[in-house]
Structures are given as structure tokens and as C-alpha cells.
Design an enzyme around this catalytic site. Structure first.
Site, PDB file in Angstrom:
ATOM      1  CG  ASP A  27      -5.289  -1.907  -0.175  1.00  0.00           C
ATOM      2  OD1 ASP A  27      -4.965  -2.285  -0.031  1.00  0.00           O
ATOM      3  OD2 ASP A  27      -5.431  -0.849   1.159  1.00  0.00           O
ATOM      4  CD  GLU A  45      -2.233   1.112   2.720  1.00  0.00           C
ATOM      5  OE1 GLU A  45      -1.512   2.130   3.801  1.00  0.00           O
ATOM      6  OE2 GLU A  45      -3.161   0.843   3.218  1.00  0.00           O
TER       7      GLU A  45
END
Length: 402
Positions: free
Chosen positions: A141, A80
């Protein structure tokens, strides 16, 4: 004096890191685009001191491209963090930083095979004292943000190699992290299918920003991205009975409905704060924007009635507890602007500016990331159009009262 600004790289790269550190002491040969723009701007228009990216990069971005979260015991790097680093180096036209971040990510998180392996989500100090991958599972993500940054770098910088790598990653994402849930349809799992199994499928709304899904749908109209976007809007509406979205939820195959997450419950906090952020940054022409904002009325109502930003919310009852940190207020800036509450925008912005002024304690890594997105979007450093394409503006004009 901060002692963690330049934490050593992995042992195998230590010599390279020392060489790069020495090079950093020399005058820069080719300043990044944002620095060139600032230098060329007429007096009164050089507003890059208002950008949070140079300060973030100075603390968290190492010479070899690793972004370090010094607030964790393992001094970890995550997929991330690397993905956000790619995004903001793209926003600010820093091609050298983009390349370094990508190289470190592919070498250390993808085992040098980004066309075959999605990045491991966690790297850092292992229990044996060595350095390396701690958890090999990808995080979807981060995978979307990396693919998105590569697509847009390929488009904006006319670099076909980045576009090719993005497409290769998206093939892996579809194969490993997208599933058709019975009674719902296409959905993005938080991790690979082998980890996220039914009959209760765990989901995370903050993993699916609409602008990214729109861009992926433009790139691959036959793919699952438009359907995932529709189901994300549906999920937020179904799981936010009091206008607050939970960090995690689940899809029940037996009930054919969204249900409370079996592990995390109905709490909304450090994951959920990004859902408001993504919704606020979504372009006005996006058909999903209005339904999302309609479902997410909780933080606005709480601010209007009490002046508070909550750290944690029981989304099933609407009960709030704790005061949200400054990064939460930064994340809500685009959301409040999208809802047209300018007084609330200015009040939250003043609070954020006060807490990030010179002499104040540095915010932790995650809050600084929220600051990069929230205040950066508000100040006009970047935007998304209705197709999800990035519109970077690394040196926006100063406000009239600057």
C-alpha cells in the site's frame, strides 16, 4: 509540554538534523505554496487554518523528512507514513517538505537505491538500542502511494525526475508484489511474493484504493492495474455479507473463492476503516464506485439505526463492539457524503470538530492521518478525477457560514 515533538534522527544523521533544526529557527526564505496562497487570500477567504496538514507536520514531520509515530514504543517511522506525508505535502504545494520526505525515505528505507529496492516498511529503535530498519519487507500500500505521489508531483510540478522514479518503482511493484491468482487473475499482495505464498493468499482491501489504481492504469495501460481494480471490487463484495469489510481476507486456490483470513479472522477495524474512506473519495465517474458503495452499507446502516460508529465488527455475523475513535468518524465523512446522507455527515463532522478543538487531547498518529484524508477531502483541499488524477486545492474558499 510535549517532549516528543522533535525526536532525534538516526545517529548518522544527527549532525545534519541539528543543523536543520537551527535553520528552522530563522525566518523562512520561501514559504510553501499553501502558505503563500493563504497570505494572498482576501479577508474572509484565508481558510488554511482549517487544514489539518500544518498541525500534523509540526508534530510528526522532522526537519530531515522523517515522519514519526510517537504512539509506538519504537518511535517508529513506516513506509506508509512516509507515503502519506508525500501525498499531503503535494496536496498543499509544499515542495521542500516533499523533497525532504522523499530523500529520507530513499536513504533510510530503500538503502539509497529506490530504483532497485522497494522501501522497508518499518524503521525505528531496534532491540539493541540503535536506530534503523526493523523489518525489511515492503508494504505494497505504501509502495502504491509513493509511486502515485511521485507520478502526480511529476505531472503537477513538471518534474520529469519524479515521473521517472515512479515508473521505476512500479516496475519493482509489478515484479515483486503483483501475482496472478488461480481462478481470479491479477492481484496486489500486501507484501512481496516470497512472503505471501499460496495456496491460500492473504489480501487486504485497504491496500488498493481505486483512484490510485486508475491513475496507474492511465500511466501503464498494459499493466495489471485495471484488472486489480476489478478484482478489488469483486473482493469487497464477496467478503462483506453484512455491509462491513474485514481488515484481511484470503483467496483460496483450492476453493477458487475468497475466504476468511486464516490469521486475522473476519474482524473489520483499523485497516478496514480505510476501505470506506477510499470508496467515498472515489470520483463519481469511476465505474467501480457504485458497486463498492453498494457492498459497504454497514457503517451507514449502523449510524442510522444506533448513531454509533463501531471500533470492531465481526464481518461474518455483523456483530459490532466498541465505539470507534474520532479518526473513524473522520474517515467516514467522504463515504457518508458519497451516499448522500448529509445529516449524518454533519453529525459526524460536528463530533470530529469537537474532539479536535483547541484544548482537546491530541489524536494519535493514525487517527490524525485519517483526519487529514477525511476532513481534508470534505473541506475541498483535494479530490480525484475519474482517471485518478489528483486535483489539489490547498486554499479552498471558506464555506458561506465560516
Amino acid at each position: 509540554m510535549q517532549q516528543d515533538l522533535h525526536f532525534p534522527s538516526p545517529p548518522l544523521a544527527r549532525r545534519r538534523w541539528l543543523q536543520q533544526a537551527l535553520l528552522c529557527a530563522l525566518p523562512a526564505v520561501a514559504p510553501p505554496a499553501w502558505a503563500q496562497a493563504a497570505a494572498a487570500a482576501p479577508p474572509g477567504l484565508a481558510c488554511l487554518d482549517r487544514s489539518d496538514w500544518p498541525a500534523f507536520a509540526a508534530r510528526h514531520l522532522q526537519a530531515d523528512g522523517r515522519i514519526v509515530d510517537f504512539d509506538t514504543p519504537r518511535q517508529q517511522s513506516t513506509s506508509e507514513g512516509q507515503s502519506y506525508g508525500l501525498f499531503f505535502s503535494l496536496v498543499h504545494g509544499d515542495r521542500a517538505a516533499f523533497r525532504r520526505i522523499l530523500d529520507w525515505t530513499t536513504a533510510n528505507l530503500c538503502d539509497g537505491q529506490p530504483d532497485r529496492r522497494l522501501p522497508a516498511w518499518q524503521w525505528g529503535r531496534r532491540d539493541d538500542g540503535g536506530w534503523g530498519v526493523i523489518d525489511v519487507n515492503p508494504a505494497s500500500d505504501a509502495d502504491l502511494w509513493i509511486a502515485y505521489a511521485l507520478l502526480e508531483a511529476g505531472r503537477l510540478w513538471q518534474q520529469p525526475a519524479y515521473t521517472t522514479l515512479a515508473r521505476q518503482m512500479l516496475v519493482l511493484v509489478i515484479r515483486e508484489e503483483v501475482v496472478r491468482l488461480p481462478g481470479l487473475g491479477a492481484m496486489l499482495l500486501p507484501w512481496p511474493r516470497g512472503v505471501g505464498k499460496g495456496p491460500v493468499w492473504r489480501l487486504n482491501a485497504s491496500y488498493m484504493p481505486l483512484p490510485l489504481l486508475r491513475r496507474l492504469a492511465t500511466e501503464n495501460p498494459a499493466g495489471p492495474w485495471s484488472e486489480i481494480a476489478q478484482n478489488t471490487v469483486r473482493m469487497v463484495a464477496a467478503t462483506s455479507p453484512h455491509g462491513f469489510v474485514p481488515d484481511w481476507c484470503a483467496w483460496s486456490e483450492a476453493r477458487q473463492a475468497f475466504v476468511t483470513d486464516p490469521e486475522k479472522g473476519a474482524e473489520g477495524s483499523y485497516d478496514a476503516i480505510r476501505v470506506y474512506l477510499w470508496a467515498g473519495m472515489t470520483a463519481t465517474g469511476d465505474t467501480g464506485r457504485a458497486p463498492l458503495l453498494h457492498s459497504l452499507y454497514g457503517p451507514r446502516a449502523l449510524l442510522q439505526s444506533t448513531g454509533r460508529v463501531a471500533e470492531r465488527v465481526d464481518t461474518a455475523t455483523g456483530t459490532v463492539r466498541g465505539d470507534g475513535p474520532p479518526g473513524f468518524s473522520a474517515a467516514l465523512l467522504p463515504y457518508l457524503r458519497a451516499l448522500g446522507h448529509e445529516q449524518l455527515v454533519q453529525a459526524r463532522l460536528a463530533f470530529v470538530n469537537l474532539r479536535t478543538a483547541a484544548g482537546q487531547p491530541l489524536l494519535p498518529y493514525y487517527e490524525r492521518m485519517l483526519l487529514l484524508f477525511g476532513r481534508g477531502w470534505l473541506e475541498g483541499h483535494f479530490a480525484f478525477d475519474a482517471s485518478g488524477r489528483l486535483q489539489p486545492n490547498p486554499a479552498p474558499p471558506c464555506p458561506a457560514n465560516a
